[in-house]
Write an enzyme that holds these catalytic residues in place. Structure first.
Site, PDB file in Angstrom:
ATOM      1  N   GLU A  33       4.305  -0.874 -10.334  1.00  7.84           N
ATOM      2  CA  GLU A  33       4.398  -2.212  -9.736  1.00  7.84           C
ATOM      3  C   GLU A  33       5.864  -2.522  -9.433  1.00  7.84           C
ATOM      4  O   GLU A  33       6.744  -2.227 -10.236  1.00  7.84           O
ATOM      5  CB  GLU A  33       3.830  -3.211 -10.742  1.00  7.84           C
ATOM      6  CG  GLU A  33       2.921  -4.242 -10.156  1.00  7.84           C
ATOM      7  CD  GLU A  33       1.641  -3.720  -9.525  1.00  7.84           C
ATOM      8  OE1 GLU A  33       1.613  -3.607  -8.274  1.00  7.84           O
ATOM      9  OE2 GLU A  33       0.678  -3.445 -10.242  1.00  7.84           O
ATOM     10  N   HIS A  34       6.110  -3.087  -8.257  1.00  9.32           N
ATOM     11  CA  HIS A  34       7.478  -3.356  -7.773  1.00  9.32           C
ATOM     12  C   HIS A  34       8.273  -2.056  -7.618  1.00  9.32           C
ATOM     13  O   HIS A  34       9.505  -2.064  -7.661  1.00  9.32           O
ATOM     14  CB  HIS A  34       8.225  -4.333  -8.702  1.00  9.32           C
ATOM     15  CG  HIS A  34       7.655  -5.722  -8.641  1.00  9.32           C
ATOM     16  ND1 HIS A  34       7.970  -6.605  -7.637  1.00  9.32           N
ATOM     17  CD2 HIS A  34       6.773  -6.358  -9.439  1.00  9.32           C
ATOM     18  CE1 HIS A  34       7.313  -7.739  -7.838  1.00  9.32           C
ATOM     19  NE2 HIS A  34       6.572  -7.606  -8.913  1.00  9.32           N
ATOM     20  N   THR A  35       7.571  -0.974  -7.477  1.00  9.84           N
ATOM     21  CA  THR A  35       8.228   0.311  -7.255  1.00  9.84           C
ATOM     22  C   THR A  35       8.311   0.637  -5.768  1.00  9.84           C
ATOM     23  O   THR A  35       9.166   1.424  -5.364  1.00  9.84           O
ATOM     24  CB  THR A  35       7.442   1.437  -7.947  1.00  9.84           C
ATOM     25  OG1 THR A  35       6.057   1.229  -7.660  1.00  9.84           O
ATOM     26  CG2 THR A  35       7.641   1.419  -9.450  1.00  9.84           C
ATOM     27  N   GLY A 120      -8.240 -12.995  -2.053  1.00 12.49           N
ATOM     28  CA  GLY A 120      -6.992 -13.500  -2.623  1.00 12.49           C
ATOM     29  C   GLY A 120      -6.844 -13.247  -4.119  1.00 12.49           C
ATOM     30  O   GLY A 120      -6.048 -13.900  -4.776  1.00 12.49           O
ATOM     31  N   ALA A 121      -7.597 -12.312  -4.676  1.00  9.09           N
ATOM     32  CA  ALA A 121      -7.501 -12.026  -6.117  1.00  9.09           C
ATOM     33  C   ALA A 121      -6.581 -10.845  -6.388  1.00  9.09           C
ATOM     34  O   ALA A 121      -6.381 -10.451  -7.524  1.00  9.09           O
ATOM     35  CB  ALA A 121      -8.884 -11.754  -6.692  1.00  9.09           C
ATOM     36  N   SER A 124      -7.070  -6.845  -2.448  1.00 10.19           N
ATOM     37  CA  SER A 124      -6.843  -6.480  -1.059  1.00 10.19           C
ATOM     38  C   SER A 124      -8.067  -6.549  -0.162  1.00 10.19           C
ATOM     39  O   SER A 124      -8.411  -5.598   0.533  1.00 10.19           O
ATOM     40  CB  SER A 124      -6.245  -5.078  -0.985  1.00 10.19           C
ATOM     41  OG  SER A 124      -4.912  -5.206  -0.627  1.00 10.19           O
ATOM     42  N   SER A 126      -8.003  -8.208   2.437  1.00  7.95           N
ATOM     43  CA  SER A 126      -7.463  -8.170   3.805  1.00  7.95           C
ATOM     44  C   SER A 126      -7.280  -6.737   4.295  1.00  7.95           C
ATOM     45  O   SER A 126      -7.609  -6.423   5.444  1.00  7.95           O
ATOM     46  CB  SER A 126      -6.155  -8.954   3.897  1.00  7.95           C
ATOM     47  OG  SER A 126      -5.139  -8.358   3.121  1.00  7.95           O
ATOM     48  N   ASP A 170      -1.996  -0.749   0.235  1.00  5.47           N
ATOM     49  CA  ASP A 170      -3.358  -1.285   0.254  1.00  5.47           C
ATOM     50  C   ASP A 170      -4.211  -0.608   1.314  1.00  5.47           C
ATOM     51  O   ASP A 170      -5.352  -0.207   1.066  1.00  5.47           O
ATOM     52  CB  ASP A 170      -3.335  -2.799   0.519  1.00  5.47           C
ATOM     53  CG  ASP A 170      -2.524  -3.551  -0.518  1.00  5.47           C
ATOM     54  OD1 ASP A 170      -2.145  -2.939  -1.533  1.00  5.47           O
ATOM     55  OD2 ASP A 170      -2.265  -4.748  -0.301  1.00  5.47           O
TER      56      ASP A 170
END
Ligand code: ADP
Ligand code: MG
Length: 383
Positions: A33-35, A120-121, A124, A126, A170
Site C-alpha cells: 500500500e502506497h508503494t 466506493g468501498a 474498485s 469503477s 485496479d
C-alpha cells in the site's frame, strides 16, 4: 445470478436478439500500500464480485445504456462533445473515447449492466465497470487489443473522464485476475508475476468501517511530498536512486539528519512495505499463511503509526482482529477509511465478524459492511 438479471433487463429494454454477456471483477490488494507511486510492488487479486454487462451492437453511432442497479438510463454519441452528464455513463463514454483515440473504430451499442461490488468501498467497482466495457468492445469488434492496453484504456478513462488520477493496479487486476492466484505487479517496470493463493481452511473477509476517505486527497499529497523529500536526500549520495523503492533502510539511515522526523518515518514505512511484499511472496510459495498474516499486521502498524493514514475506526477493527486471533488484518487501500482486509481461520470467521460489527457499533455507532471474497478469474465472456 447476475447474468440472468442483466439478461432479463436487457431483453425488457431493448428486445430482439440477445447480445454478448461479459463480466469483469473488483479486486483486493493483499499487501503493498502506497508503494505504487514509490515505484514499488502491489499484490492484488481479482474477486468473485463482478460487473456484468450484456452488449449488442446497434448499427448506429449512439450508445444506449441501462444501469440496472441505479435504475437509470443514458444515451450518448461517440464524439468528444457528446460527453454525458451522468457520472456512471462517463465510465462507458470514456472507454469508447479512449479506444477511438487509439485509432479503433468503436460502433454504437445497446447495453444493460449490473454488479455486486459495493460502490466506493475500495473494491474498485469503477475499474470493473471500465474493464467490462473495454473487454467486451474489444471482443465484439475484434480490435485485438491486449489486456495491458485495455487496462490502460480504463486508467485513462478515470484520468480524463472521471477526474480520478489513479494508478493502473485496479484495471490490471480486473483484467489479469486468475482464480487461486495473486499478482505481484512491479509499478516501476510494469512486470508482473502470479503467485499461488489457496488459503485452505481460511477465509478472506473485508470489514468496511463505513468511514469515507474524505481527508485522503490533501493528506495523500503530503505523503507524496515526504517521499520526494527523502528521495532527493538519498539521491545526493546515491544518484542512481529514482524512487524510494530503489533504497534500503541503510541508505535511509545515512540521510536521517538531512530529513524531518516525519519524512523519515514515512520513508521507513514505504521501504518496509516494499520489502514486505517480497516476503509475502516467499511465504506464499511455501504455503506459510501465518507469515502472510504477520506481514499484514506489520503493514497495518506501519500505515497507522509511521505513515499515519489510518483512523480510529480502522485501528479498532484491527485491534478486534488481533484480539480474536485472526491470522492477518490490515487497512486496505489508501487509508483514512474504507475496509480492513482479514485472513481468518474458517472456525473463527463468524465470531470475528460478530465482534467487529459489535465493536464498531458500540464505539462509533456505525454499522459495518462485511464482504467475503474468493480470489477469482479476471474479465471474460460469460455467454
Ligand atoms: P470504487 O472504489 O468502488 O471504485 P469509485 O468512486 O471509484 O469507487 O467508483 C464508483 C462509481 O462507479 C459510482 O459512483 C458509479 O458512477 C460507478 N459504478 C460503480 N458500480 C456501478 C453500478 N453497479 N452501476 C452503475 N454505476 C456504477
Ligand atoms: Mg474506483
Amino acid at each position: 445470478m447476475e447474468s440472468s438479471l442483466v439478461r432479463s433487463k436487457f431483453s425488457e429494454h431493448f428486445g430482439g436478439k440477445p447480445g454478448g454477456i461479459y463480466c469483469a471483477p473488483g479486486r483486493i490488494n493483499l499487501i503493498g500500500e502506497h508503494t505504487d507511486y514509490n515505484g514499488g510492488f502491489v499484490f492484488p487479486g481479482a474477486i468473485d464480485k463482478c460487473m456484468t454487462a450484456e452488449i449488442r451492437l446497434n448499427g448506429t453511432v449512439k450508445v444506449r445504456a441501462y444501469a440496472v442497479d441505479l435504475d437509470d438510463y443514458a444515451e450518448f454519441g461517440l464524439s468528444e462533445e457528446d460527453k454525458p452528464q451522468k457520472a456512471w455513463a462517463r465510465y462507458l463514454f470514456g472507454v469508447c473515447r479512449e479506444m477511438q483515440k487509439r485509432g479503433y473504430e468503436v460502433q454504437g451499442f445497446d447495453t444493460a449492466f449490473s454488479g455486486n461490488i459495493p460502490l466506493g468501498a475500495g473494491l474498485s467497482s469503477s475499474a470493473a465497470l471500465e474493464s467490462v466495457f473495454a473487454f467486451a468492445l474489444n471482443d465484439l469488434l475484434q480490435f485485438g487489443i491486449d489486456r495491458f492496453e485495455l487496462a490502460r484504456i480504463g486508467q485513462a478513462t478515470e484520468h480524463n473522464y472521471c477526474g480520478v488520477n489513479c494508478g493502473i493496479m485496479d484495471q490490471f487486476a480486473s483484467l489479469f485476475g486468475k482464480a487461486g492466484s495473486l499478482m505481484r505487479l512491479d509499478c516501476k517496470t510494469l512486470e508482473y508475476e502470479y503467485y499461488p493463493f489457496r488459503p485452505e481452511g481460511y477465509r478472506l473477509v473485508l470489514v468496511d468501517s463505513m468511514v469515507k476517505h474524505e481527508l485522503a486527497s490533501s493528506e495523500y499529497n503530503k505523503r507524496r511530498k515526504s517521499c520526494e523529500n527523502v528521495v532527493a536526500a538519498i539521491k545526493s549520495r546515491h544518484p542512481e536512486v529514482e524512487y524510494l523503492r530503489d533504497a534500503g533502510m541503510d541508505w535511509l539511515e545515512e540521510v536521517k539528519d538531512m530529513v524531518s522526523g516525519e519524512d523519515y518515518s514515512r520513508a521507513e514505512y514505504v521501504i518496509g512495505e516494499v520489502r514486505r511484499v517480497l516476503e509475502v511472496c516467499d511465504a506464499l510459495e511455501k504455503g506459510d499463511y501465518d507469515m502472510v498474516g504477520q506481514k499484514m499486521y506489520e503493514t497495518h502498524y506501519g500505515m497507522s503509526r509511521l505513515y499515519e493514514v489510518s483512523c480510529a475506526e480502522l485501528d479498532l477493527l484491527n485491534d478486534v482482529a488481533k484480539r480474536c486471533g485472526v491470522t492477518g488484518s490490515r487497512v486496505m487501500g489508501g487509508g483514512f477509511g474504507g475496509c480492513t482486509i482479514n485472513l481468518v481461520k474458517e472456525e473463527l470467521h463468524d465470531r470475528f465478524v460478530g465482534e467487529a460489527c459489535k465493536a464498531l457499533r458500540e464505539k462509533f455507532g456505525r454499522e459495518a459492511g462485511v464482504y467475503d471474497v474468493v480470489i477469482s478469474d479476471g474479465a471474460r465472456r460469460v455467454k
